[in-house]
Write an enzyme that holds these catalytic residues in place. Structure first.
Site, PDB file in Angstrom:
ATOM      1  N   ASP A  75       0.828  -1.212   0.000  1.00 53.48           N
ATOM      2  CA  ASP A  75       0.000   0.000   0.000  1.00 53.48           C
ATOM      3  C   ASP A  75       0.867   1.270   0.000  1.00 53.48           C
ATOM      4  OD1 ASP A  75      -2.440   1.340   0.007  1.00 53.48           O
ATOM      5  OD2 ASP A  75      -2.481   1.496   2.192  1.00 53.48           O
ATOM      6  N   LEU A 118      10.987 -20.610  -5.236  1.00 49.47           N
ATOM      7  CA  LEU A 118      10.079 -19.647  -4.579  1.00 49.47           C
ATOM      8  C   LEU A 118       8.718 -19.607  -5.287  1.00 49.47           C
ATOM      9  CD1 LEU A 118       9.632 -17.150  -2.624  1.00 49.47           C
ATOM     10  CD2 LEU A 118      10.454 -15.732  -4.531  1.00 49.47           C
ATOM     11  N   HIS A 176       2.326   3.470  -9.076  1.00 55.62           N
ATOM     12  CA  HIS A 176       2.154   2.017  -9.230  1.00 55.62           C
ATOM     13  C   HIS A 176       3.340   1.422  -9.989  1.00 55.62           C
ATOM     14  CE1 HIS A 176      -1.718   2.089  -7.425  1.00 55.62           C
ATOM     15  NE2 HIS A 176      -2.290   2.797  -8.385  1.00 55.62           N
ATOM     16  N   SER A 196      -7.447  -5.526  -5.104  1.00 59.58           N
ATOM     17  CA  SER A 196      -8.587  -6.057  -4.352  1.00 59.58           C
ATOM     18  C   SER A 196      -9.860  -5.861  -5.173  1.00 59.58           C
ATOM     19  CB  SER A 196      -8.715  -5.328  -3.012  1.00 59.58           C
ATOM     20  OG  SER A 196      -9.228  -4.022  -3.213  1.00 59.58           O
ATOM     21  N   THR A 197     -10.901  -6.612  -4.849  1.00 60.58           N
ATOM     22  CA  THR A 197     -12.159  -6.420  -5.592  1.00 60.58           C
ATOM     23  C   THR A 197     -12.710  -5.006  -5.344  1.00 60.58           C
ATOM     24  OG1 THR A 197     -13.367  -7.436  -3.780  1.00 60.58           O
ATOM     25  CG2 THR A 197     -12.811  -8.869  -5.608  1.00 60.58           C
ATOM     26  N   ARG A 247     -12.027   2.460  -8.220  1.00 60.31           N
ATOM     27  CA  ARG A 247     -11.112   3.584  -8.502  1.00 60.31           C
ATOM     28  C   ARG A 247     -11.381   4.162  -9.895  1.00 60.31           C
ATOM     29  NH1 ARG A 247      -5.348   2.447  -5.650  1.00 60.31           N
ATOM     30  NH2 ARG A 247      -6.202   1.829  -3.632  1.00 60.31           N
ATOM     31  N   ASN A 294       1.325   3.343  -3.005  1.00 65.81           N
ATOM     32  CA  ASN A 294       1.850   3.749  -4.321  1.00 65.81           C
ATOM     33  C   ASN A 294       1.308   5.103  -4.782  1.00 65.81           C
ATOM     34  OD1 ASN A 294       3.123   1.308  -4.480  1.00 65.81           O
ATOM     35  ND2 ASN A 294       1.657   0.389  -5.920  1.00 65.81           N
TER      36      ASN A 294
HETATM   37  C1  IPE Z   1      -5.123  -2.670  -0.060  1.00 68.36           C
HETATM   38  O1  IPE Z   1      -4.874  -1.354  -0.315  1.00 68.36           O
HETATM   39  C2  IPE Z   1      -5.206  -3.440  -1.363  1.00 68.36           C
HETATM   40  C3  IPE Z   1      -3.959  -3.646  -2.077  1.00 68.36           C
HETATM   41  C4  IPE Z   1      -2.771  -3.382  -1.623  1.00 68.36           C
HETATM   42  C5  IPE Z   1      -4.100  -4.224  -3.387  1.00 68.36           C
HETATM   43  P1  IPE Z   1      -6.060  -0.287  -0.525  1.00 68.36           P
HETATM   44  O2  IPE Z   1      -5.439   1.043  -0.569  1.00 68.36           O
HETATM   45  O3  IPE Z   1      -6.880  -0.700  -1.690  1.00 68.36           O
HETATM   46  O4  IPE Z   1      -6.918  -0.519   0.789  1.00 68.36           O
HETATM   47  P2  IPE Z   1      -7.800   0.520   1.596  1.00 68.36           P
HETATM   48  O5  IPE Z   1      -8.718   1.158   0.598  1.00 68.36           O
HETATM   49  O6  IPE Z   1      -6.844   1.490   2.201  1.00 68.36           O
HETATM   50  O7  IPE Z   1      -8.496  -0.302   2.632  1.00 68.36           O
HETATM   51  C1  IPE Z   2      -1.247   0.382  -3.916  1.00 72.65           C
HETATM   52  O1  IPE Z   2      -1.362   1.514  -3.194  1.00 72.65           O
HETATM   53  C2  IPE Z   2      -2.382  -0.570  -3.719  1.00 72.65           C
HETATM   54  C3  IPE Z   2      -3.059  -0.952  -4.964  1.00 72.65           C
HETATM   55  C4  IPE Z   2      -4.354  -0.956  -5.058  1.00 72.65           C
HETATM   56  C5  IPE Z   2      -2.291  -1.363  -6.129  1.00 72.65           C
HETATM   57  P1  IPE Z   2      -2.553   2.553  -3.326  1.00 72.65           P
HETATM   58  O2  IPE Z   2      -2.904   2.742  -4.760  1.00 72.65           O
HETATM   59  O3  IPE Z   2      -3.665   2.146  -2.448  1.00 72.65           O
HETATM   60  O4  IPE Z   2      -1.850   3.851  -2.804  1.00 72.65           O
HETATM   61  P2  IPE Z   2      -2.410   4.876  -1.727  1.00 72.65           P
HETATM   62  O5  IPE Z   2      -2.775   4.065  -0.510  1.00 72.65           O
HETATM   63  O6  IPE Z   2      -3.591   5.536  -2.345  1.00 72.65           O
HETATM   64  O7  IPE Z   2      -1.275   5.797  -1.494  1.00 72.65           O
HETATM   65 MG    MG Z   3      -4.101   2.462  -0.479  1.00 70.55          MG
END
Ligand code: IPE
Ligand code: IPE
Ligand code: MG
Length: 236
Positions: A13, A124, A30, A58-59, A64, A15
Site C-alpha cells: 500500500d 520460490l 504504481h 482487491s475487488t 477507482r 503507491n
Molecule cells: C489494499 O490497499 C489493497 C492492495 C494493496 C491491493 P487499498 O489502498 O486498496 O486498501 P484501503 O482502501 O486502504 O483499505
Molecule cells: C497500492 O497503493 C495498492 C493498490 C491498489 C495497487 P494505493 O494505490 O492504495 O496507494 P495509496 O494508498 O492511495 O497511497
Molecule cells: Mg491504499
C-alpha cells in the site's frame, strides 16, 4: 540463528501517495511499486522464503477511476512479459489467488500463461492476490462445498478446517507466518482473513515504492526479535 519465515504476505500500500508526493501521477506510483516488488521477490528468494503472497488488486479497487484501473490491469501483462524468462531460469513458480475469470481478457491470459509456464518450477512461489477479496473467497468456498455435498463428493461430517482450506484460493499453501502492510494504515482491507488466524502482523510507515530490500529484511527480523523477546520474558 536467524529464523526464516516460510510464507510472507505483503499488502503493498502507498503507491498513489508516493506518486503524488513527487508531483507524479498515481499510476507512476504504481509503476515505481512494481520495481520495488521485483526487488522484494529477489530478496525473498535469497532469504530462503518459500512463499511470497503479494496483494496486487482487491475487488474493492474496481471502484477507482477508470484510467487507474486500466493501468493496474495492464501491469501484469507488462510484468510477466518482462519477467517470465527470468522466473523460468530462477525456478520461480507463479500462482494467483483471486477471481481470475472476471479479469479483462488480456490480463487473464497473461496470468494464465504465467501460471502454466511456471507450474513445474520448484523454487520460490510468488502468489499474486489479484481481484482478491477474503469475504468472496469464503463465500465461494461455501458455495463449492454445498455443491460437493449435493453431488455426494463430500459429507458434512467430513468437513473440518483442513477440508475447508482446500476450497480456498490459497489451497495447498501454508498460512502466512507474517503479514506486512506498508503505507502506515493499520487495516487488513479484506485480505486473507481466514488464513491470518495465527499470523504475525507488521505495519510499517514507508510507502510501498520506498520499502526496499533492507527495510523488508529488517521488518522480518524485527518481528522475530520481538517474538523471541516476548518468549524469553515468559520463560523466566
Ligand atoms: C489494499 O490497499 C489493497 C492492495 C494493496 C491491493 P487499498 O489502498 O486498496 O486498501 P484501503 O482502501 O486502504 O483499505
Ligand atoms: C497500492 O497503493 C495498492 C493498490 C491498489 C495497487 P494505493 O494505490 O492504495 O496507494 P495509496 O494508498 O492511495 O497511497
Ligand atoms: Mg491504499
Amino acid at each position: 540463528m536467524k529464523y526464516v519465515p516460510k510464507h510472507v504476505a505483503l499488502i503493498m500500500d502507498g503507491n498513489g501517495r508516493w506518486g503524488k508526493l513527487r508531483g507524479l501521477s498515481r499510476s507512476e506510483g504504481h509503476y515505481a511499486g512494481t520495481q520495488t516488488m521485483e526487488e522484494l521477490i529477489d530478496a525473498s528468494a535469497e532469504m530462503g522464503i518459500e512463499i511470497l503472497t503479494l496483494y496486487a488488486f482487491s475487488t474493492e479497487n474496481w471502484k477507482r477511476p477508470q484510467d487507474e484501473v486500466n493501468y493496474l490491469m495492464s501491469l501484469p501483462i507488462k510484468f510477466f512479459n518482462k519477467k517470465l524468462p527470468e522466473f523460468m531460469k530462477r525456478n520461480i513458480k507463479i500462482l494467483i489467488s483471486g477471481d481470475i475469470e472476471n479479469l479483462p481478457k488480456g490480463t487473464r491470459n497473461a496470468v494464465l500463461k504465467a501460471m502454466d509456464k511456471t507450474k513445474n518450477n520448484t523454487g520460490l512461489i510468488v502468489n499474486f492476490a489479484l481481484n482478491y477479496s477474503s469475504r468472496s473467497e469464503i463465500v465461494h468456498a461455501i458455495t463449492d462445498i454445498l455443491k460437493d455435498v449435493k453431488e455426494q463428493k463430500l459429507t458434512l461430517d467430513q468437513l473440518d478446517e483442513s477440508v475447508f482450506d482446500n476450497y480456498l484460493y490459497t489451497k495447498g499453501l501454508p498460512d502466512p507466518d507474517i503479514i506486512i502492510r506498508t503505507g502506515g494504515e493499520k487495516r487488513v482491507s479484506n485480505f486473507l482473513m481466514w488464513q491470518a488466524a495465527d499470523s504475525e502482523l507488521c505495519f510499517v510507515d514507508e510507502l510501498f515504492p520506498d520499502f526496499k530490500r533492507e527495510l523488508y529484511i529488517r521488518a522480518i527480523e524485527d518481528v522475530y526479535q520481538n517474538h523471541e523477546a516476548t518468549l524469553n520474558e515468559w520463560v523466566v
